[in-house]
Design a protein around this motif. Structure first.
Motif, short mmCIF file in Angstrom:
data_model
loop_
_atom_site.label_atom_id
_atom_site.label_comp_id
_atom_site.label_asym_id
_atom_site.label_seq_id
_atom_site.Cartn_x
_atom_site.Cartn_y
_atom_site.Cartn_z
N SER A 22 0.83 -1.20 0.00
CA SER A 22 0.00 0.00 0.00
C SER A 22 0.87 1.26 0.00
O SER A 22 0.47 2.28 -0.53
N ALA A 23 2.11 1.15 0.55
CA ALA A 23 3.01 2.29 0.47
C ALA A 23 3.40 2.55 -0.99
O ALA A 23 3.42 3.67 -1.46
N ALA A 24 3.65 1.47 -1.72
CA ALA A 24 3.99 1.60 -3.14
C ALA A 24 2.82 2.20 -3.90
O ALA A 24 2.98 3.05 -4.76
N ALA A 25 1.61 1.75 -3.54
CA ALA A 25 0.43 2.25 -4.23
C ALA A 25 0.23 3.74 -3.97
O ALA A 25 -0.15 4.48 -4.86
N ALA A 26 0.55 4.18 -2.74
CA ALA A 26 0.36 5.59 -2.42
C ALA A 26 1.33 6.45 -3.21
O ALA A 26 1.01 7.54 -3.64
N ALA A 27 2.56 5.93 -3.41
CA ALA A 27 3.56 6.70 -4.14
C ALA A 27 3.15 6.84 -5.61
O ALA A 27 3.40 7.85 -6.23
N SER A 28 2.50 5.84 -6.15
CA SER A 28 2.13 5.87 -7.56
C SER A 28 0.74 5.26 -7.68
O SER A 28 0.61 4.07 -7.89
N PRO A 29 -0.30 6.10 -7.47
CA PRO A 29 -1.66 5.62 -7.27
C PRO A 29 -2.07 4.48 -8.21
O PRO A 29 -2.50 3.44 -7.76
N ALA A 30 -1.96 4.66 -9.51
CA ALA A 30 -2.37 3.60 -10.42
C ALA A 30 -1.28 3.35 -11.44
O ALA A 30 -1.49 2.77 -12.47
N GLY A 31 -0.08 3.83 -11.13
CA GLY A 31 1.00 3.69 -12.08
C GLY A 31 0.91 4.75 -13.15
O GLY A 31 -0.10 5.43 -13.28
N ARG A 32 1.99 4.91 -13.87
CA ARG A 32 2.04 5.89 -14.96
C ARG A 32 1.92 5.17 -16.29
O ARG A 32 2.29 4.02 -16.41
N SER A 33 1.42 5.86 -17.27
CA SER A 33 1.33 5.29 -18.61
C SER A 33 2.72 4.89 -19.10
O SER A 33 3.68 5.65 -18.94
N PRO A 34 2.85 3.72 -19.72
CA PRO A 34 4.15 3.35 -20.28
C PRO A 34 4.51 4.17 -21.52
O PRO A 34 5.64 4.11 -21.99
N CYS A 35 3.55 4.93 -22.03
CA CYS A 35 3.77 5.66 -23.29
C CYS A 35 3.99 7.15 -23.10
O CYS A 35 4.75 7.77 -23.82
N PHE A 36 3.27 7.73 -22.13
CA PHE A 36 3.27 9.19 -22.03
C PHE A 36 3.69 9.66 -20.63
O PHE A 36 3.16 9.18 -19.63
N THR A 37 4.61 10.63 -20.61
CA THR A 37 5.03 11.19 -19.34
C THR A 37 4.41 12.57 -19.12
O THR A 37 4.58 13.17 -18.06
N SER A 38 3.73 13.09 -20.15
CA SER A 38 3.06 14.38 -19.98
C SER A 38 1.89 14.51 -20.95
O SER A 38 1.78 13.76 -21.92
N LEU A 39 1.03 15.48 -20.63
CA LEU A 39 -0.20 15.72 -21.41
C LEU A 39 -0.37 17.23 -21.58
O LEU A 39 -0.27 17.97 -20.59
N PHE A 40 -0.60 17.67 -22.79
CA PHE A 40 -0.86 19.10 -23.04
C PHE A 40 -2.17 19.23 -23.81
O PHE A 40 -2.46 18.42 -24.68
N SER A 41 -2.94 20.25 -23.46
CA SER A 41 -4.22 20.41 -24.14
C SER A 41 -4.44 21.84 -24.62
O SER A 41 -3.98 22.80 -23.99
N PHE A 42 -5.14 21.92 -25.74
CA PHE A 42 -5.48 23.20 -26.39
C PHE A 42 -6.96 23.17 -26.74
O PHE A 42 -7.52 22.09 -26.95
N GLY A 43 -7.57 24.34 -26.84
CA GLY A 43 -8.97 24.35 -27.25
C GLY A 43 -9.78 25.45 -26.59
O GLY A 43 -9.25 26.50 -26.22
N ASP A 44 -11.07 25.17 -26.43
CA ASP A 44 -12.00 26.14 -25.85
C ASP A 44 -12.58 25.59 -24.54
O ASP A 44 -11.95 24.77 -23.87
N SER A 45 -13.80 26.01 -24.19
CA SER A 45 -14.36 25.62 -22.88
C SER A 45 -14.63 24.12 -22.76
O SER A 45 -14.80 23.63 -21.65
N ILE A 46 -14.66 23.40 -23.88
CA ILE A 46 -14.84 21.94 -23.78
C ILE A 46 -13.63 21.34 -23.05
O ILE A 46 -13.73 20.30 -22.40
#
Ligand SMILES: *[C@@H]1O[C@H](CO)[C@@H](O)[C@H](O)[C@H]1NC(C)=O
Ligand SMILES: *[C@@H]1O[C@H](CO)[C@@H](O)[C@H](O)[C@H]1NC(C)=O
Ligand SMILES: *[C@@H]1O[C@H](CO)[C@@H](O)[C@H](O)[C@H]1NC(C)=O
Length: 393
Positions: A22-46
């Protein structure tokens, strides 16, 4: 006696293993994606996760910055135009990343490498001077997609110090580019610009999105998800303003206005052609079309199958009338009213969905058939813990 003596160490061992895991789970709640280390978004109010609240033009807050916005999930106003999370929030959760903080704004410095949101309520795809020449005025903000891209470049300059470093960083990012362009059309339709003139700006909107894809790819982006327009003929505002006495103007299953939905699909078809053209030009990239329209059509046509027992075309929150839409008494204004169970409604406040509907769209795009090509399901890690998400915002 012998049993008690041997059970105790086993119990202790189990207890130890349990607390370690559970300590490991707290450090990384559900794990990170093996593909993406970041996410950027563009757009409007949606897609805006809070810029509206931070960057209100002249300090005047939009209606999404007032109760009951945010009531379902956040319990407060975050600048998001819904009762809870948006599609981009569900994408972040499924990648094991924190919900995006808006840029520019006071961010936790360690949030930068995990991503940022550049989308802002009211933003248009096209530059506001260009739109003004066509008689389309934006009263809320003059922010356009290129301004968001320029802000992204500004942020990138603080993250990586050389073009190759930036390319390396962005190659592991997922970029959500849109939905964008919807405001260009909404303004035009609600300012009574002639239909053929609005149809004529679609190629310009699509070219502008293409120009952004090109810039992002040149900076090093590899994976870009580009959503199309939603079925605008189902928005309570359109259904109210463009009410028709002719039954044949409505889709019999959804009760939505056929002409306006076809218009949204026209944009989507041109957008997919532009994506295909750029995909050929940049074969090393993965440019995906996000079919928000196709996903939304499922629950607009069969709302009850998805638990939408309230309504699909009447807004949960608004100022009354057959679609609970009144232009002079919109959701967030004093005197507007919200339904008791937003999760039973598709539509939150006219041109935004409820969290319940956004959740389905996000799932359909990431896990279902509503992205072309299909999103790589091995990149998803499922839901992160609620605690992690709240503290990350
Ligand atoms: C956009 O709006 C802001 C604030 O209202 C203003 O300061 C700025 O000059 C405007 N930008 C353009 C290009 O007109
Ligand atoms: C819309 O709201 C305004 C302001 O509260 C009110 O005066 C008007 O009667 C409403 N219109 C309809 C059609 O309900
Ligand atoms: C999908 O992602 C997994 C995990 O990173 C990777 O191993 C696999 O090659 C990817 N599949 C495709 C078709 O890109």
């Amino acid at each position: 006696m012998a049993m008690a003596a041997s059970t105790l160490p086993v119990l202790l061992l189990l207890l130890l293993l349990f607390s370690l895991s559970s300590a490991a789970a707290a450090a990384s709640p559900a794990g990170r994606s093996p593909c993406f280390t970041s996410l950027f978004s563009f757009g409007d109010s949606i897609t805006d996760t809070g810029n509206q609240l931070l960057l209100a033009p002249d300090g005047v807050l939009g209606h999404c910055c007032f109760p009951p916005y945010g009531e379902t999930y956040f319990g407060r106003q975050t600048g998001r135009c819904s009762d809870g999370r948006l599609i981009v929030d569900f994408i972040a959760e499924q990648l094991g990343l924190p919900l995006l903080t808006p840029y520019p704004g006071k961010l936790h410095s360690n949030d930068f490498p995990l991503g940022a949101n550049f989308a802002e309520g009211g933003a248009t795809a096209l530059d506001f001077h260009f739109l003004a020449e066509k008689g389309i005025y934006n009263t809320h903000t003059n922010l356009s997609l290129q301004v968001e891209i320029d802000r992204f470049k500004e942020l990138l300059a603080t993250i990586c110090s050389s073009p190759s470093e930036c390319k390396d960083y962005l190659s592991k990012s997922l970029i959500l580019l849109g939905e964008i362009g919807g405001i260009d059309y909404n303004r035009a339709f609600f300012e009574d610009v002639a239909a053929d003139e609005i149809i004529a700006i679609v190629p310009y909107v699509v070219a502008e999105i293409g120009k952004s894809i090109k810039q992002l790819v040149e900076l090093g982006a590899v994976t870009i998800l580009i959503p199309g327009n939603l079925p605008i003929g189902c928005w309570p505002g359109y259904l109210t303003k463009f009410w028709s006495p002719n039954k044949e103007d409505y889709d019999p299953l959804s009760g939505c206005l056929v002409w306006y939905n076809n218009f949204a699909q026209h944009h989507n078809i041109l957008l997919q052609q532009e994506i295909a053209r750029l995909q050929k030009l940049y074969p090393h990239t993965n440019l995906m079309y996000g079919d928000y329209y196709g996903s939304a059509t499922r629950f607009h046509r069969h709302p009850e199958k998805f638990g939408f027992t309230g309504s699909a075309v009447v807004a949960c929150c608004g100022g009354g009338g057959p679609y609970n839409y009144n232009e002079s008494l919109i959701c967030g204004n004093e005197g507007s009213k919200a339904c008791a169970e937003p999760s039973t409604y598709v539509n939150w406040d006219d041109h935004h969905f409820t969290e319940a509907a956004y959740k389905i769209v996000a799932k359909d795009v990431l896990e279902g058939p509503f992205s072309t090509p299909r999103f790589n399901a091995s990149c998803l890690v499922g839901r992160a813990s609620d605690d992690g998400l709240h503290s990350a915002y």
